[in-house]
Design an enzyme around this catalytic site. Sequence first.
Site, PDB file in Angstrom:
ATOM      1  N   GLU A   1     -19.671   9.345   4.407  1.00 34.68           N
ATOM      2  CA  GLU A   1     -20.347   8.308   3.645  1.00 34.68           C
ATOM      3  C   GLU A   1     -20.698   7.244   4.688  1.00 34.68           C
ATOM      4  O   GLU A   1     -19.826   6.490   5.125  1.00 34.68           O
ATOM      5  CB  GLU A   1     -19.438   7.726   2.561  1.00 34.68           C
ATOM      6  CG  GLU A   1     -20.150   6.662   1.733  1.00 34.68           C
ATOM      7  CD  GLU A   1     -19.226   5.998   0.719  1.00 34.68           C
ATOM      8  OE1 GLU A   1     -19.694   5.612  -0.355  1.00 34.68           O
ATOM      9  OE2 GLU A   1     -18.016   5.839   1.030  1.00 34.68           O
TER      10      GLU A   1
ATOM     11  N   ASP B   1     -14.781   8.737   3.068  1.00 36.35           N
ATOM     12  CA  ASP B   1     -15.158   7.520   2.371  1.00 36.35           C
ATOM     13  C   ASP B   1     -15.349   6.376   3.369  1.00 36.35           C
ATOM     14  O   ASP B   1     -14.538   6.195   4.291  1.00 36.35           O
ATOM     15  CB  ASP B   1     -14.060   7.174   1.360  1.00 36.35           C
ATOM     16  CG  ASP B   1     -14.320   5.882   0.631  1.00 36.35           C
ATOM     17  OD1 ASP B   1     -15.309   5.825  -0.110  1.00 36.35           O
ATOM     18  OD2 ASP B   1     -13.531   4.928   0.808  1.00 36.35           O
TER      19      ASP B   1
END
Length: 738
Positions: free
Chosen positions: A384, A348
């Site tokens: 990401e 993330d």
Amino acid sequence: MNRTLLPGRPYPLGATVTSKGTNFAIFSEGATKVELCFFDMEGRQVDSVYLRERTAYVWHGLVRNIKAGQLYGYRIDGAWEPEKGHRFNAHKLLVDPYAKALWGNVDWQKPIFGHDAASGDDLKMDENDSADGVPKSVVVDSQFDWGDDRCPETPLADSVIYEMHVKGFSIRNPAVPEELRGTYAGLACETSIDYLKKLGVTAVELMPIHHFIDERRLVGDGLVNYWGYNTLGYFAPMARYSSCGDIGGQVNEFKRMVKALHAAGIEVILDVVYNHTCEGDQLGPTLCWRGVCNTTYYRVREDNPRYYVDYTGTGNTLNVRLPQVLKMLMDSLRYWVTEMHVDGFRFDLAATLARELHDVSRLSSFFDTIHQDPTLADVKLIAEPWDVGEGGYQVGQFPVLWAEWNGQYRDTVRRFWKGDGGQLSALANRLTGSSDLYQDDGRKPYASINFVTAHDGFTLCDLVSYNQKHNEANGEDNRDGSDSNDSWNMGAEGPTDDAKINLLRERQTRNFLTTLMLSQGVPMLSGGDEIARSQRGNNNCYCQDNELTWHDWNLDEPRKRVLDFTSQLIHFRLAHPNLHRRKFFQDREIRRKGEDIVIKDVAWFNTDGKQVSDEAWNTEWNRSVAVLLNGRTLQVTDEEGRRVIDDSFFLVVNAAEGGVEYVLPASPSGKPWCQVIDTENIESPFTCAEIDGKIIVGGRALKLFSDGAVSSISGSSESASSVFSPPALPSKQGSVLV
């Protein structure tokens, strides 16, 4: 109660069960005292010892007669100098940063803040005991019978990833035993695994299962943190997803889930949040790292260490530049690979991890350390590639060995099918693996994780049903969530009884799914899109743990059709290496040794059967194009050195409102083209028909043709309309070796 305390060892960090007791070790550079506290199952402190040994800032000791299942926590004393970044407070119970399991929840009504929360003065120490409001760490025995568990080892190029939420997937499934729904065991049960196998996915990407907490604001509003991007334990599986009531039982339940998925040939990828923690900014609670050693674990501002550097939008950023924090992250990754047998990670806001000073660096210590670690050499690493800081959008900028969520793929495909002009050139890049982003740095097409939707944003059903977000249920006056969705409701906002609109929405859904599965790269399907899951226009359901986010398995006929179509589509893709190539197209004429035939591996065509000119790519008005993928030019061999070949495909995409007539070029094999997919055909989109000469592709539709050079293709009437029934598969066997 007196405990015998031995010196113990400084490594490994955390609580390690031995034949003599349990060894405890915790890093704290600025601590002056470290008290280890023990609790009973009611959360009452029953004993404590002070760790006297300190080795390289690691405080350690072995405590006799401490066994698996024991609850514990730390109180750490040191300087209280917030203006210098030091926030030690021995009145606050702290979670072990290396705890393998946690027990209990955060109670925001208790004095869990290190500062005076009543006045909001973060410079003033709060001296109330926080133990009643803090989860307890659990001593865990790592023994587990893995048997012959083996990672499926599906190459990334051949993967189809299913992003899913552990609870949301099974909580409403009547075919899953009631006591297992919404848990690791629910995902591991036969019904769930049978569904995933029949759907055809090769890997599940689990939304965060590291132990996390619910934010204060959400709890006050009667909501929870559903997504899980609010970590409290990087080594502990989330207890909320366990069907087991035993202390620490979530650890073995998670392992049993992984073992069951592996036995079915399905890999497990974890969505991990190593960029920030649940402790927030300087006004947040003191639960773990802040009280263990604030200036070690967090990036504080150089000009004013009282405050944090925030590249994540959550109030803090982990200080990955420091060796100890980097070590914690690496130890966590290795733990989940070696002890929990997971197969990969999706990071993330990964751009945050690559920030050395302030800029994102491909040469950061984080990348260097991961690339040199043999334990992580074979796991899937997915970034990401952005964060919320300046210069944080880094799609296409991560180093070799890394794949990326391709945000440009999502945006281009959405805009094309919405009917935006000027998208053909970008679409060509996205369909063929985004060589403009990944080829020049040594990566391959499978560096691109292609997706149209993900957990963050509209579901696919909502993407074709809403023009605006509808996030009122989140309690933020619809201010949260992205305003840029590239969605189109087809003429009505939300559900409608208009049959024409509903048919167009269903066709657009097939267009998106087919584009995703026919694109080079790695497709990621957002869980529930295959059954047209709707969030009623909410594009930021991070706090909605209810029927708004849970999968609804009560399927009507349109949703059954979407499921059957998706399953057939995935299996069709997996059968054809021409649809998931390991190398980028050369886009030039190729003359193979010993052959007189000059061929191209990829070619783009206008409606007249002639190849697209350079000028035509950027025309604003053109919304249709065709591409030929030559199955005789894969340029790969198997392990025996035999050349792999596959069918050739001719794909026509048309985002215009009206139909378009195309002249079919000759196939590379000289055989006639056979239509294999038509998204305009609602009842039988996989009906095959031999085609010669000209074809018409309907408005807002897609057609795929095959030359059948390797094997014949036919449709199937089998149904995949429930979690029990098998998928309808094309009788297609894929590639041959020559």
